[in-house]
Design an enzyme around this catalytic site. Structure first.
Site, PDB file in Angstrom:
ATOM      1  N   GLU A   1       0.833  -1.196   0.000  1.00 30.71           N
ATOM      2  CA  GLU A   1       0.000   0.000   0.000  1.00 30.71           C
ATOM      3  C   GLU A   1       0.875   1.257   0.000  1.00 30.71           C
ATOM      4  OE1 GLU A   1      -3.469   2.446   0.182  1.00 30.71           O
ATOM      5  OE2 GLU A   1      -3.000   0.434  -0.555  1.00 30.71           O
ATOM      6  N   TYR A   2       1.979   1.232   0.747  1.00 27.81           N
ATOM      7  CA  TYR A   2       2.925   2.354   0.733  1.00 27.81           C
ATOM      8  C   TYR A   2       3.503   2.530  -0.677  1.00 27.81           C
ATOM      9  CZ  TYR A   2       7.080   5.172   1.628  1.00 27.81           C
ATOM     10  OH  TYR A   2       8.033   6.147   1.581  1.00 27.81           O
ATOM     11  N   ASP A   3       3.909   1.418  -1.293  1.00 29.62           N
ATOM     12  CA  ASP A   3       4.462   1.480  -2.653  1.00 29.62           C
ATOM     13  C   ASP A   3       3.443   2.069  -3.631  1.00 29.62           C
ATOM     14  OD1 ASP A   3       6.831   0.342  -1.781  1.00 29.62           O
ATOM     15  OD2 ASP A   3       6.198  -1.702  -2.263  1.00 29.62           O
TER      16      ASP A   3
ATOM     17  N   CYS B   1     -13.517 -25.429  25.951  1.00 26.45           N
ATOM     18  CA  CYS B   1     -14.802 -26.012  26.322  1.00 26.45           C
ATOM     19  C   CYS B   1     -14.562 -27.073  27.387  1.00 26.45           C
ATOM     20  CB  CYS B   1     -15.449 -26.634  25.087  1.00 26.45           C
ATOM     21  SG  CYS B   1     -16.809 -27.745  25.459  1.00 26.45           S
TER      22      CYS B   1
ATOM     23  N   LYS C   1      16.161 -10.104  -1.224  1.00 23.58           N
ATOM     24  CA  LYS C   1      15.785  -8.828  -0.603  1.00 23.58           C
ATOM     25  C   LYS C   1      15.291  -9.123   0.814  1.00 23.58           C
ATOM     26  CE  LYS C   1      13.228  -4.553  -1.178  1.00 23.58           C
ATOM     27  NZ  LYS C   1      12.816  -4.505   0.237  1.00 23.58           N
TER      28      LYS C   1
END
Length: 671
Positions: free
Chosen positions: A34-36, A426, A115
Site C-alpha cells: 500500500e505504501y508502494d 470447552c 531482498k
C-alpha cells in the site's frame, strides 16, 4: 491546478505519516504494498507536474527522521533505497533502460540477491576494527546503534585476513530468523509483554533498544550486501567479487547470491527464490538485481533517491488491507476455542482470503480489534492468514466490540480459561461434538480403558454414522450394529463387543485417565485415585483439596475441578457406571503398618521397564504404601530408572536422590 496541488499535499502528508510509523515508531500501520502504491501515485502525479515538486516531498528522500533518544551519525556516502518493480514486464523495461543508457550491445551480467526484510545498517571499520554503526535514518543521517550492533554475534568486531582498507564502511541488513521471532513472541506472551507483529518489527525493535543488554538477548543476525566509504585500500571491480572479499574478511554474506547473464536467467532466479521462500527460515519480500560491473555502475549513476544500476523485484504482496465483517468462534478437537475473523474477501499473495485466525482473547485485546475495523491481513507461504494490525486512523464510526463466549458454541458447556493460559477451552469434553472423535479415541486407548480391536478408523465411522455420541454409547453397541461398519464382519463385530465387556472391569486410575481431563496424564490420574480413593470423594473435592495431591498444582487442580463441575460430564460418568464399568474398592494403606522399603516414600519411575509394565509397577508400589509421582523434586525419596532414562534421572543425580534399577526394584518387591 488547485485540485492537483491538493492531491499532492494529501499524498505527501499520508506518506510522511506512514514513514514516521515505519522508520521512527517501528509500528507500520499499512502493508508495504500500500505504501508502494501511494508512492507510485505521487511520483506519477509529480512527473505530470514537475513544477509542483517540492524539496521535502517523500519522493525526493529515503525515509524519516531518526529517534531523538539516540545520538546521530551523518552518512558520508548517502544510504539510498532502491526502486521497485512488481512484474516481469516492468523488470524487462528496467533491463532495456539500463542497456539503452549504456549504449552498448554487450550482454550485461546481473548479480542477484535476496531482498531481506529487516533493518538496513551501516558499519564502519577502521584498520579492520569496528568503530561505529548506524541505521539508514533519512539516508543522510542515521541513529548511532554501535553498542547494539556489537552484541550481534554474526558481525565481526575485527576483520580477518590481509589487505584490509584503512576505512571501510559495509552495508547490509540486520534481521531476525523465523525461529528466533517465534521464541521472542513466545517469551513475550509468557511474561505478558508486547508481542511483535512480524520478524521485521521484532528486528527493528531489538536493534533500536536503548539498553544493549536487551539487544544481546535477541537472536539477530546480519548479511552484508554493499559498501559505502572505501579509503586506503582496494576492492574487486565486480559486485560479486566484493561480496566474496567481504566474506573472506569474516563478514556474513548470503549463500543465495547468483550471477545471471541474461534477463531470462534473472527471471528464473526470481521464480526459484519465490518457490524456496517458505523454507528459507527468514523473511524476504523479493530479490535485488544489480549490474555486476562496478565500472558500469559508476557509468549509470543515480537518480534522486536510488541507483540506476539496481532494482528490487518484489514478490506479490503478502499483506493487504480489508474489513472485518464478523468474528466467529471455532472449537478444536482438544476443546480449544479460537476466534476467527470473517473478512471482506481480498487477494493476498495470489490467494483469495476471506477468513483469518485471531488466535485467542489476548490477541484480540492486543490488536484492539473491533468488528467493522479496517485491518492488515498477512499470508506467508502455507501459514494460515492472520490479522497483523488494525488501521486505527481509518476506523469506521460504526464498529462494535468482540464478545468472547462464556459457553461453548458447539455443545453449550461452560468455557474455562485457566490463569496463566492464553487459550479458552470447552469443559464438555465427554459430550462436545467438536471433540468427539479425539475424546473417544483416547477413551478406548490401551493405557486408558484398553478396548482391544477398537482402532481409530472404527471410532471415525461410529461418529460419522452417529452411532456414538458419548463414551457411554460405546457400551450400548451390539454386534448387529457394528456389522454396518466398513470391513466389519460378524466375527470381528462380536470380538469388539466382547472387548468392550472385558474393558468394564478396570481401575480407578485408568478410568480417570480415560475421561481425558486436561493435563491429567497417567501419573496424575494414579495420584488422584490413590489420594481420594473414591470417585465420590474426588468429585466433591475443592481446588485447594486437589492441590494436596503430589504433583498437582493450581492449573491441574482447576482443570479437574472444572471438569467435574460441568453437569454434562457428571451425567456421562453416571451413564458409564450404569453400563457396568467398575473397579476394585480401594485398599486403605497405612504406610506405618507395612514392612516394606517403599512404604511412605515418594517414588518416581523413569525410562522403560522390560520385565514388568509401568502400570503394574505403580500398582505394586502403591499397594506397599508408596506415593508414585510424575516428576523429580526435592521431595522425591527414590527414583527407579529403567532403560534409556533421561532428564528425570539426571535431575535425581543432581539433587543427590537415591536411584535403583529395575532389577533392584524387582528384588525388593520379592518378584
Amino acid at each position: 491546478m488547485e485540485s492537483i496541488e491538493q492531491q499532492l499535499t494529501e499524498l505527501r502528508t499520508t506518506l510522511r505519516h506512514h514513514e514516521y510509523l515505519y522508520h521512527v515508531m517501528d509500528a507500520p500501520e499499512i502493508p508495504d504494498a500500500e505504501y508502494d502504491r501511494l508512492m507510485r501515485e505521487l511520483r506519477e502525479l509529480e512527473a505530470q507536474h514537475p513544477d509542483l515538486i517540492t524539496p521535502d516531498s517523500p519522493s525526493q528522500r529515503v525515509g524519516a527522521a531518526p529517534l531523538a533518544a539516540f545520538s546521530q551519525i551523518r552518512h558520508e556516502v548517502p544510504m539510498l533505497s532502491l526502486d521497485n518493480v512488481f512484474d516481469e514486464e516492468s523488470f524487462l523495461a528496467f533491463n532495456k533502460r539500463v542497456q539503452d543508457r549504456l549504449k552498448s550491445g554487450d550482454k550485461l551480467t546481473w548479480c542477484c540477491e535476496l531482498k531481506l526484510d529487516g533493518l538496513a545498517v551501516s558499519i564502519l571499520y577502521e584498520n579492520g576494527v569496528l568503530i561505529s554503526a548506524a541505521t539508514r535514518g533519512d539516508g543522510t543521517t542515521g541513529e548511532d546503534i554501535t553498542s547494539n550492533v556489537r552484541t550481534i554475534r554474526a558481525i565481526p568486531l575485527k576483520l580477518r585476513g590481509d589487505n584490509i582498507p584503512a576505512r571501510l564502511e559495509v552495508r547490509g541488513e540486520v534481521f531476525l530468523p523465523q525461529a528466533g521471532f517465534e521464541k521472542i513472541n513466545e517469551e513475550a506472551r509468557r511474561t505478558g509483554n508486547k508481542v511483535f507483529a512480524n520478524p521485521r518489527n521484532a528486528a527493528a525493535g531489538s536493534l533500536r533498544q536503548l539498553d544493549p543488554r536487551i539487544t544481546a538477548k535477541r537472536p539477530l543476525t546480519f548479511f552484508c550486501y554493499g559498501v559505502g566509504i572505501l579509503e586506503g585500500g582496494e576492492l574487486p571491480d565486480t559486485h560479486l567479487g566484493r561480496l566474496l572479499q567481504f566474506k573472506a574478511w569474516g563478514l556474513p554474506v548470503s549463500d543465495r547470491v547468483t550471477l545471471c547473464d541474461s534477463p531470462e536467467a534473472v527471471l528464473d532466479f526470481y521464480h526459484k527464490v519465490e518457490e524456496d521462500r517458505p523454507t528459507l527460515g527468514f523473511d524476504i519480500d523479493g530479490v535485488v538485481i544489480k549490474v555486476n560491473s562496478m565500472a558500469l555502475q559508476e557509468q549509470l549513476g543515480f537518480v534522486a533517491r536510488a541507483p540506476r544500476w539496481a532494482v528490487a523485484f518484489k514478490f506479490p504482496a503478502q499483506e493487504q488491507m480489508t474489513f472485518v465483517r464478523d468474528v466467529e468462534f471455532q472449537v478444536g478437537r482438544t476443546g480449544a476455542i479460537t476466534p476467527v475473523a470473517r473478512l471482506e474477501p481480498v487477494h493476498v499473495a495470489g490467494v483469495l482470503v476471506s477468513n483469518a485466525t485471531l488466535h485467542n482473547a489476548d490477541e484480540i485485546e492486543r490488536l484492539g480489534l473491533r468488528i467493522g475495523d479496517k485491518v492488515v491481513i498477512r499470508r506467508a507461504g502455507d501459514v494460515i492468514p492472520q490479522v497483523v494490525n488494525v488501521v486505527l486512523s481509518e476506523r469506521p464510526e460504526e464498529t462494535r466490540p468482540v464478545e468472547f463466549p462464556t459457553h461453548c458454541p458447539v455443545c453449550g458447556s461452560d468455557v474455562e480459561r485457566v490463569e496463566g493460559e492464553a487459550v479458552a477451552r470447552c469443559t464438555g469434553g465427554l459430550i462436545c461434538g467438536a471433540q468427539r472423535k479425539e475424546s473417544l479415541k483416547h477413551f478406548v486407548s490401551r493405557r486408558a480403558m484398553d478396548v482391544d480391536g477398537m482402532g481409530d478408523k472404527i471410532i471415525d465411522q461410529l461418529v460419522e454414522k452417529e452411532y456414538v455420541h458419548t463414551p457411554a454409547d460405546l457400551f450400548r453397541l451390539t454386534a448387529g450394529k457394528l456389522t454396518g461398519l466398513d470391513r466389519m464382519g460378524p466375527k470381528s463385530a462380536q470380538n469388539v463387543v466382547n472387548a468392550l465387556e472385558k474393558a468394564k472391569e478396570t481401575t480407578f486410575a485408568r478410568f480417570l485417565y480415560a475421561l481425558g481431563i486436561r493435563e491429567v496424564g497417567e501419573a496424575t490420574a494414579a495420584g488422584l485415585a490413590a489420594y481420594f480413593g473414591t470417585l465420590e470423594a474426588l468429585e466433591a473435592a475443592s481446588i485447594d483439596e486437589l492441590q494436596k495431591v503430589p504433583d498437582v498444582g493450581i492449573v491441574v487442580a482447576t482443570h479437574v475441578f472444572n471438569f467435574f463441575a460441568e453437569e454434562s460430564n457428571r451425567d456421562v460418568i453416571g451413564q458409564l457406571l450404569a453400563e457396568g464399568i467398575h473397579w476394585p474398592a480401594p485398599i486403605v494403606v497405612n504406610a506405618d503398618e507395612i514392612d516394606s522399603p517403599f512404604a511412605g516414600k515418594t517414588i518416581v519411575l523413569t525410562g522403560s521397564l522390560s520385565l514388568m509394565s509401568r502400570d503394574d509397577a505403580k500398582a505394586r508400589l502403591v499397594a506397599l504404601g508408596a506415593k508414585v509421582a510424575g516428576s523429580v523434586s526435592k521431595k522425591t525419596d527414590l527414583v527407579i530408572a529403567g532403560e534409556a532414562a533421561g532428564s528425570k534421572l539426571a535431575k535425581a543425580q543432581e539433587l543427590g536422590i537415591d536411584v535403583i534399577d529395575e532389577a533392584e526394584m524387582l528384588r525388593l518387591l520379592g518378584v
